[in-house]
Design a protein around this motif. Structure first.
Motif, short mmCIF file in Angstrom:
data_model
loop_
_atom_site.label_atom_id
_atom_site.label_comp_id
_atom_site.label_asym_id
_atom_site.label_seq_id
_atom_site.Cartn_x
_atom_site.Cartn_y
_atom_site.Cartn_z
N ARG A 170 -30.21 2.04 6.08
CA ARG A 170 -28.80 1.64 5.93
C ARG A 170 -28.08 2.51 4.89
N LEU A 228 -24.85 4.96 5.42
CA LEU A 228 -23.62 4.70 4.66
C LEU A 228 -23.26 5.87 3.75
N VAL A 252 -20.98 -4.43 5.78
CA VAL A 252 -21.44 -3.59 4.67
C VAL A 252 -20.99 -4.22 3.35
#
Length: 260
Positions: free
Chosen positions: A211, A215, A229
């Protein structure tokens, strides 16, 4: 109802909504006199073509679960939604802005496309291409109004084909493809308004810190794999991004120093 003949409908010239699903129809020509038709559903029949005479007011057609092999002959000027789910279509050639300048939603999941080449629909907003054996993304740069793109369950290993001209694309579903490298994910940086991305069931989703890696590459994402998020994730991803930029800058300075 096992219908094979709908010639009786010729006399009902004011019909606007017609549902002929789950029959055994091979011919829709008796509908030609229904000049005020707005909505047509013929799912689950034996049609091999979507070709029909042009209807001036037709806005929605569903041809799901037939035996249609191409998209030739779909020329309705006000058509906004077209569904051809679970047919035998192998190419997108045949649909163009010249005939379908109002089309906003196109559903093609469960066909046999292999590529996205041939689509010329700049006003399209939603495109559903799940489970269509797609291996390459081509010709997407012309979809300038596209907001939603579903590509779940295909055979994509690279993410070439996206363009900065796709300035409204907010949601991409890439679940269950073959994306193994974060370098491929990085190619999505050309999309200025991308907010939601699904990458579950790709090899890259099994990588450590998956993740945060995504990101760090795509800081504008608000949802990843259906999950919002969080702010602490954004902050940590930003630190990773800044560290890597500083490292790149050091390498660049060192390289220039050697050149001198």
């Amino acid at each position: 109802r096992g219908l094979t003949d709908i010639s009786l409908l010729k006399s009902f010239i004011h019909l606007r909504y017609v549902d002929l699903s789950e029959n055994k129809l091979q011919d829709l020509s008796p509908l030609s006199s229904l000049t005020e038709l707005l909505w047509l559903k013929v799912d689950g029949n034996l049609l091999t073509s979507a070709c029909m005479q042009e209807f001036s007011y037709l806005q929605v057609i569903c041809f799901d679960r037939n035996r249609i092999k191409d998209m030739e002959g779909i020329t309705h000027p006000r058509l906004a939604t077209l569904s051809l789910k679970e047919n035998k279509i192998q190419t997108m050639l045949g649909l163009s802005q010249d005939q379908l300048f109002s089309l906003q939603v196109l559903e093609l999941r469960g066909n046999k496309l292999k590529s996205t080449a041939g689509l010329s629909l700049p006003k399209l907003k939603k495109l559903y291409l799940a489970q269509t054996n797609i291996r390459s993304l081509e010709g997407l740069e012309g979809l300038e109004q596209l907001e939603t793109l579903h590509l779940r369950g295909n055979k994509l290993e690279t993410l070439d084909g996206f363009s900065s001209s796709m300035k409204y694309l907010q949601y991409i579903n890439l679940r269950n493809n073959g994306i193994s490298s974060f370098q491929e994910v990085e190619k999505l940086q050309v999309l200025p308004t991308l907010q939601a991305l699904v990458l579950l069931e790709n090899p890259c989703a099994d990588e450590p810190n998956y993740r945060l890696e995504v990101l760090a590459l795509l800081p504008h994402l608000q949802r990843l794999d259906k999950e919002v998020v969080e702010q602490d994730e954004q902050e940590e991803a930003m630190k990773i991004r800044q560290t890597r930029q500083e490292e790149k800058e050091k390498v660049r300075i060192a390289w220039w120093g050697e050149e001198e």
